[in-house]
Design a protein around this motif. Structure first.
Motif, PDB file in Angstrom:
ATOM      1  N   THR A  48       9.416  -4.869   4.898  1.00 45.81           N
ATOM      2  CA  THR A  48       8.585  -3.723   5.282  1.00 45.81           C
ATOM      3  C   THR A  48       8.325  -3.781   6.780  1.00 45.81           C
ATOM      4  O   THR A  48       8.114  -4.867   7.342  1.00 45.81           O
ATOM      5  N   ALA A  49       8.327  -2.597   7.419  1.00 47.45           N
ATOM      6  CA  ALA A  49       8.180  -2.563   8.878  1.00 47.45           C
ATOM      7  C   ALA A  49       6.728  -2.749   9.308  1.00 47.45           C
ATOM      8  O   ALA A  49       6.446  -3.424  10.285  1.00 47.45           O
ATOM      9  N   ASP A  50       5.808  -2.155   8.547  1.00 47.00           N
ATOM     10  CA  ASP A  50       4.414  -2.074   8.994  1.00 47.00           C
ATOM     11  C   ASP A  50       3.570  -3.069   8.196  1.00 47.00           C
ATOM     12  O   ASP A  50       3.071  -2.759   7.119  1.00 47.00           O
ATOM     13  N   VAL A  51       3.464  -4.285   8.725  1.00 53.04           N
ATOM     14  CA  VAL A  51       2.788  -5.364   8.007  1.00 53.04           C
ATOM     15  C   VAL A  51       1.647  -5.902   8.846  1.00 53.04           C
ATOM     16  O   VAL A  51       1.837  -6.235  10.018  1.00 53.04           O
ATOM     17  N   GLU A  52       0.464  -5.963   8.265  1.00 54.15           N
ATOM     18  CA  GLU A  52      -0.661  -6.617   8.922  1.00 54.15           C
ATOM     19  C   GLU A  52      -0.938  -7.893   8.125  1.00 54.15           C
ATOM     20  O   GLU A  52      -1.061  -7.843   6.899  1.00 54.15           O
ATOM     21  N   VAL A  53      -1.007  -9.029   8.824  1.00 49.54           N
ATOM     22  CA  VAL A  53      -1.348 -10.273   8.134  1.00 49.54           C
ATOM     23  C   VAL A  53      -2.856 -10.448   8.216  1.00 49.54           C
ATOM     24  O   VAL A  53      -3.442 -10.335   9.293  1.00 49.54           O
ATOM     25  N   GLY A  54      -3.481 -10.643   7.070  1.00 48.80           N
ATOM     26  CA  GLY A  54      -4.929 -10.786   7.061  1.00 48.80           C
ATOM     27  C   GLY A  54      -5.425 -11.256   5.713  1.00 48.80           C
ATOM     28  O   GLY A  54      -4.631 -11.517   4.805  1.00 48.80           O
ATOM     29  N   ASP A  55      -6.733 -11.342   5.592  1.00 46.53           N
ATOM     30  CA  ASP A  55      -7.360 -11.899   4.399  1.00 46.53           C
ATOM     31  C   ASP A  55      -8.016 -10.766   3.610  1.00 46.53           C
ATOM     32  O   ASP A  55      -8.927 -10.101   4.107  1.00 46.53           O
ATOM     33  N   TYR A  56      -7.564 -10.575   2.380  1.00 51.41           N
ATOM     34  CA  TYR A  56      -8.099  -9.478   1.562  1.00 51.41           C
ATOM     35  C   TYR A  56      -9.544  -9.740   1.143  1.00 51.41           C
ATOM     36  O   TYR A  56     -10.204  -8.864   0.601  1.00 51.41           O
ATOM     37  N   ARG A  57     -10.055 -10.934   1.410  1.00 51.00           N
ATOM     38  CA  ARG A  57     -11.463 -11.233   1.109  1.00 51.00           C
ATOM     39  C   ARG A  57     -12.360 -10.981   2.309  1.00 51.00           C
ATOM     40  O   ARG A  57     -13.570 -11.182   2.241  1.00 51.00           O
ATOM     41  N   SER A  58     -11.742 -10.567   3.424  1.00 50.02           N
ATOM     42  CA  SER A  58     -12.515 -10.320   4.656  1.00 50.02           C
ATOM     43  C   SER A  58     -12.660  -8.814   4.870  1.00 50.02           C
ATOM     44  O   SER A  58     -11.662  -8.099   5.033  1.00 50.02           O
ATOM     45  N   LEU A  59     -13.901  -8.336   4.909  1.00 53.57           N
ATOM     46  CA  LEU A  59     -14.117  -6.903   5.116  1.00 53.57           C
ATOM     47  C   LEU A  59     -13.589  -6.437   6.476  1.00 53.57           C
ATOM     48  O   LEU A  59     -12.923  -5.396   6.548  1.00 53.57           O
ATOM     49  N   PRO A  60     -13.849  -7.185   7.562  1.00 57.75           N
ATOM     50  CA  PRO A  60     -13.278  -6.737   8.847  1.00 57.75           C
ATOM     51  C   PRO A  60     -11.756  -6.598   8.785  1.00 57.75           C
ATOM     52  O   PRO A  60     -11.195  -5.637   9.294  1.00 57.75           O
ATOM     53  N   ASP A  61     -11.069  -7.544   8.130  1.00 55.23           N
ATOM     54  CA  ASP A  61      -9.610  -7.446   8.002  1.00 55.23           C
ATOM     55  C   ASP A  61      -9.233  -6.190   7.219  1.00 55.23           C
ATOM     56  O   ASP A  61      -8.298  -5.477   7.577  1.00 55.23           O
ATOM     57  N   LEU A  62      -9.965  -5.924   6.154  1.00 57.55           N
ATOM     58  CA  LEU A  62      -9.661  -4.749   5.330  1.00 57.55           C
ATOM     59  C   LEU A  62      -9.892  -3.463   6.112  1.00 57.55           C
ATOM     60  O   LEU A  62      -9.087  -2.527   6.041  1.00 57.55           O
ATOM     61  N   VAL A  72      -5.610   3.762   0.399  1.00 52.87           N
ATOM     62  CA  VAL A  72      -5.395   2.317   0.244  1.00 52.87           C
ATOM     63  C   VAL A  72      -5.332   2.015  -1.250  1.00 52.87           C
ATOM     64  O   VAL A  72      -6.179   2.474  -2.022  1.00 52.87           O
ATOM     65  N   THR A  73      -4.302   1.252  -1.642  1.00 53.32           N
ATOM     66  CA  THR A  73      -4.177   0.847  -3.035  1.00 53.32           C
ATOM     67  C   THR A  73      -3.802  -0.642  -3.088  1.00 53.32           C
ATOM     68  O   THR A  73      -3.843  -1.309  -2.054  1.00 53.32           O
ATOM     69  N   PHE A  74      -3.472  -1.154  -4.261  1.00 55.79           N
ATOM     70  CA  PHE A  74      -3.439  -2.609  -4.448  1.00 55.79           C
ATOM     71  C   PHE A  74      -2.180  -3.102  -5.156  1.00 55.79           C
ATOM     72  O   PHE A  74      -1.669  -2.461  -6.069  1.00 55.79           O
ATOM     73  N   ASP A  75      -1.768  -4.292  -4.738  1.00 59.53           N
ATOM     74  CA  ASP A  75      -0.708  -5.047  -5.413  1.00 59.53           C
ATOM     75  C   ASP A  75      -1.342  -6.076  -6.364  1.00 59.53           C
ATOM     76  O   ASP A  75      -0.673  -6.627  -7.222  1.00 59.53           O
ATOM     77  N   HIS A  76      -2.645  -6.305  -6.240  1.00 58.35           N
ATOM     78  CA  HIS A  76      -3.357  -7.233  -7.127  1.00 58.35           C
ATOM     79  C   HIS A  76      -4.811  -6.783  -7.216  1.00 58.35           C
ATOM     80  O   HIS A  76      -5.231  -5.880  -6.478  1.00 58.35           O
ATOM     81  N   GLU A  77      -5.583  -7.386  -8.128  1.00 60.05           N
ATOM     82  CA  GLU A  77      -6.970  -6.920  -8.291  1.00 60.05           C
ATOM     83  C   GLU A  77      -8.001  -7.893  -7.731  1.00 60.05           C
ATOM     84  O   GLU A  77      -9.128  -7.947  -8.214  1.00 60.05           O
ATOM     85  N   HIS A  78      -7.636  -8.641  -6.691  1.00 61.82           N
ATOM     86  CA  HIS A  78      -8.530  -9.699  -6.227  1.00 61.82           C
ATOM     87  C   HIS A  78      -9.457  -9.293  -5.079  1.00 61.82           C
ATOM     88  O   HIS A  78     -10.236 -10.119  -4.593  1.00 61.82           O
ATOM     89  N   VAL A  79      -9.367  -8.069  -4.620  1.00 64.49           N
ATOM     90  CA  VAL A  79     -10.254  -7.649  -3.526  1.00 64.49           C
ATOM     91  C   VAL A  79     -11.671  -7.493  -4.077  1.00 64.49           C
ATOM     92  O   VAL A  79     -11.876  -6.796  -5.074  1.00 64.49           O
ATOM     93  N   PRO A  80     -12.658  -8.148  -3.461  1.00 62.64           N
ATOM     94  CA  PRO A  80     -14.030  -8.075  -3.986  1.00 62.64           C
ATOM     95  C   PRO A  80     -14.519  -6.623  -4.060  1.00 62.64           C
ATOM     96  O   PRO A  80     -14.302  -5.829  -3.138  1.00 62.64           O
ATOM     97  N   GLY A  81     -15.182  -6.318  -5.177  1.00 63.53           N
ATOM     98  CA  GLY A  81     -15.684  -4.965  -5.404  1.00 63.53           C
ATOM     99  C   GLY A  81     -16.569  -4.454  -4.281  1.00 63.53           C
ATOM    100  O   GLY A  81     -16.486  -3.279  -3.901  1.00 63.53           O
ATOM    101  N   GLU A  82     -17.399  -5.345  -3.720  1.00 61.55           N
ATOM    102  CA  GLU A  82     -18.310  -4.873  -2.664  1.00 61.55           C
ATOM    103  C   GLU A  82     -17.521  -4.465  -1.417  1.00 61.55           C
ATOM    104  O   GLU A  82     -17.932  -3.560  -0.697  1.00 61.55           O
TER     105      GLU A  82
END
Lengths: 411, 411
Positions: A48-62, A72-82
């Motif tokens: 994929t051309a457009d890739v951001e490396v970051g932490d899905y548990r970090s709100l600033p990264d998100l 925005v959608t998901f490849d997994h369900e681990h992003v915290p609900g809050e």
């Protein structure tokens, strides 16, 4: 909106094989997928051309990642609900939304909601702090009485019969986070040092099926044929479409339940509902997943619209595509990484597989082959269940292990 | 070899829609495609991780690009032959090789070689410096006598009948580089200031077909069903698989000729042979292309193995995949950019198209919509030729122009 293409930008959190196959579908639709990857070497990040490396548990990264994404959608369900709620509050369109995704993230909430909706499932009790507190009618406080939990588990075991299934309320997958226990004593270690748990009766399973549906924000629904999922050690190894042992009546009921659940929970995108079919001919909901799912990989070749394309259509609020099956029988077999010393090398195994089965389609995930890890899948299709299934199994086994011992080849 | 995946790296020179669709196929095969793009905004560059921006006419750029590639192949045939030879001399595996590709790059050499192989084609003469010199038996010198060329053209016109077709020997595509002339006087401007040319008799064309085949270095060949290609103003607008008006005998002959040409020229990868079917029932070779080709886009949904996957298999010397057709009738329709003020906007046109034809598959190329430019294609398939064709044409027209005036909808 991508100015270069005049088409929306879809952000996907996670860069595993689901994102990798979504990228294939996005290319056809003219989309520009943006990934939030854990590492630049993730399977989808490699392609994929457009890739951001970051932490899905970090709100600033998100938040940084979501900038410029139309959805925005998901490849997994681990992003915290809050965090999902915070993204939405910041004006980001997140699909499925936090209120729906919660039920794929938390098995206790899912079980409670299914009960409210009168959807059949195994009997269960919540053994977590919140659950036990609720059950005891006490304060919702984490310092609950361990004795209370043990007593509840003992009573439950007496009611529904041992053994019981204990499940981590959050984060389990592929057999991880699931334990079968014969008694309270057998559960002791988990109760003391395990994650928050629920207990379920061990259903009298004949076989397992999955009903895969998609739903758009507008409310349009589409249901693929219901499939049988074959499990080994808690990992799905084969998916057979349509489910060959399922009566038309049960198939219809499973589809209707899945569509109804999608609507009731407000799911947008693909929803997979895994069911047990019991020996007495009943259906029990086992799990929910709100994203493209392993039980739908067969749709890439086996359906006019793949689950990956359909997920994109749904989260973009495009009309859904035709779910017509392309052949009477479609079988997907997962390829699990074999022993570390597997020979010949992967490239040569691919070569041999292609020579032996020119009609089997290969999907490699760009992941390192580690024992038991899902690293690829193969799909075969045709008219004859035994032939097609034998071919898919033999091809998957060869790709995994480089030999074919013990695998019948019906071809 | 990509260390992360244990699989070969395929370099593709050019980053247009052929590379874009090859990337989709590569993802499934676990490949890591590397592109040499003219611009980071090229259609394929938008969706590929490993992109080098450079000039395919520059040997240093090509050499730098080729480093680490297990094989280099092409999205177009514009790389100078001497550069391809230099890459090969530097140890790069380039497929198809210069000796084969030459015949897709130079129509005069192609015509001469087809004649040697007794492959039927239109009668022709070479009007270029080299050709005229050869014809006159004189020195191979570019300072040829213009009068000689005009005399040769006049004689040829008298022999085969006016009008004649003049073609640029190199670089033409989509009707560009092709002119119909009624007399020597009519050709005067082209002869004076045009590119090197050849002249061909204007064949008495009933319809046009294409035979698409693939060949591996090992020599394995695979031939897809022969298709009819429908042209408008020199641009292919529709491809119908299998060719509905073609006799089984002619289809077989076209396939055999294409496989034979692939073998005789040493082609590796996909070879498209475009034929005229004459009113008297003959076959005449029109053009050769040695790469995935517009006449094979239908194979993405319409064949067990797409031309893009097959091209990768061939250049990697993997065994070729099954070329079984997935439905009795498959129709691909090209989407040409419409007027600049087309409304509604593209995103909305995609939306409406999906609502109207949920089974039509869309392939957008990530290119700006400019009038007459190939910017996307759609594919429909089914049992009934008129229905499938009407659906594909209407969908393509809608995507192009945002209205459906003049397009019958048989659905």
């Amino acid at each position: 909106m991508d100015k270069r293409t005049g088409l929306p930008v879809v952000g996907m959190v996670g860069a595993g094989q689901l994102a990798r196959m979504t990228q294939q579908a996005a290319i056809a639709l003219g989309q520009s997928i943006r990934l939030l990857a854990d590492s630049p070497d993730d399977g989808a990040a490699l392609v994929t051309a457009d890739v951001e490396v970051g932490d899905y548990r970090s709100l600033p990264d998100l938040l940084r990642f979501a900038e410029g994404c139309d959805v925005v959608t998901f490849d997994h369900e681990h992003v915290p609900g809050e965090h999902i709620r915070a993204l939405a509050a910041a004006g980001v369109t997140v699909l499925p939304g936090a209120d729906a995704l919660m039920f794929a993230q938390n098995k206790a909430r899912m079980r409670a909601r299914m009960a409210e909706l009168a959807v059949p499932g195994p009997r269960w009790i919540d053994l977590s702090a919140a659950g036990a507190a609720g059950a005891a009618g006490g304060p919702t406080d984490s310092r609950i009485d361990g004795a209370e939990v043990r007593a509840a588990l003992a009573r439950f075991g007496q009611d529904v019969g041992w053994p019981l299934v204990l499940k981590a309320i959050s984060g389990g997958y592929d057999g991880k986070g699931v334990w079968v226990v014969d008694s309270v004593a057998d559960a002791e270690e988990l109760l003391q040092s395990g994650p928050p748990l629920l207990a379920e009766e061990k259903a009298d399973i004949d076989f397992e099926i999955a009903a895969l549906v998609a739903r758009s924000p507008f409310g349009q629904g589409a249901a693929w044929p219901v499939v049988e999922t074959v499990q080994q050690d808690g990992i799905c190894t084969e998916v057979i479409a349509p489910a060959p042992r399922l009566s038309a009546e049960l198939a219809d009921r499973a589809s209707q339940l899945a569509l109804s659940i999608a609507g009731q929970l407000g799911v947008v995108g693909v929803l997979a509902v895994e069911f047990f079919v019991t020996r007495s001919g009943g259906l029990l909901v086992n799990e929910l997943a709100m994203r493209p799912h392993n039980s739908g990989h067969w749709t890439i070749e086996g359906s006019r619209t793949s689950q990956f394309e359909q997920h994109l259509r749904a989260v973009l609020d495009y009309p859904l595509g035709s779910i017509a099956q392309t052949a009477p029988v479609v079988v997907m077999a997962n390829v699990l990484g074999g022993p570390a010393d597997t020979t010949p090398a992967l490239d040569e195994r691919v070569h041999h597989l292609m020579a032996r089965w020119p009609d089997v389609k290969i999907h490699l995930y760009g992941k390192e082959f580690r024992p038991g890890r899902k690293v690829a899948h193969v799909t075969a299709l045709g008219d004859d269940l035994e032939l097609v299934r034998g071919r898919a199994r033999a091809a998957a086994d060869y790709l995994s292990r480089g030999d074919r011992a013990g695998v019948p080849d019906h071809d």
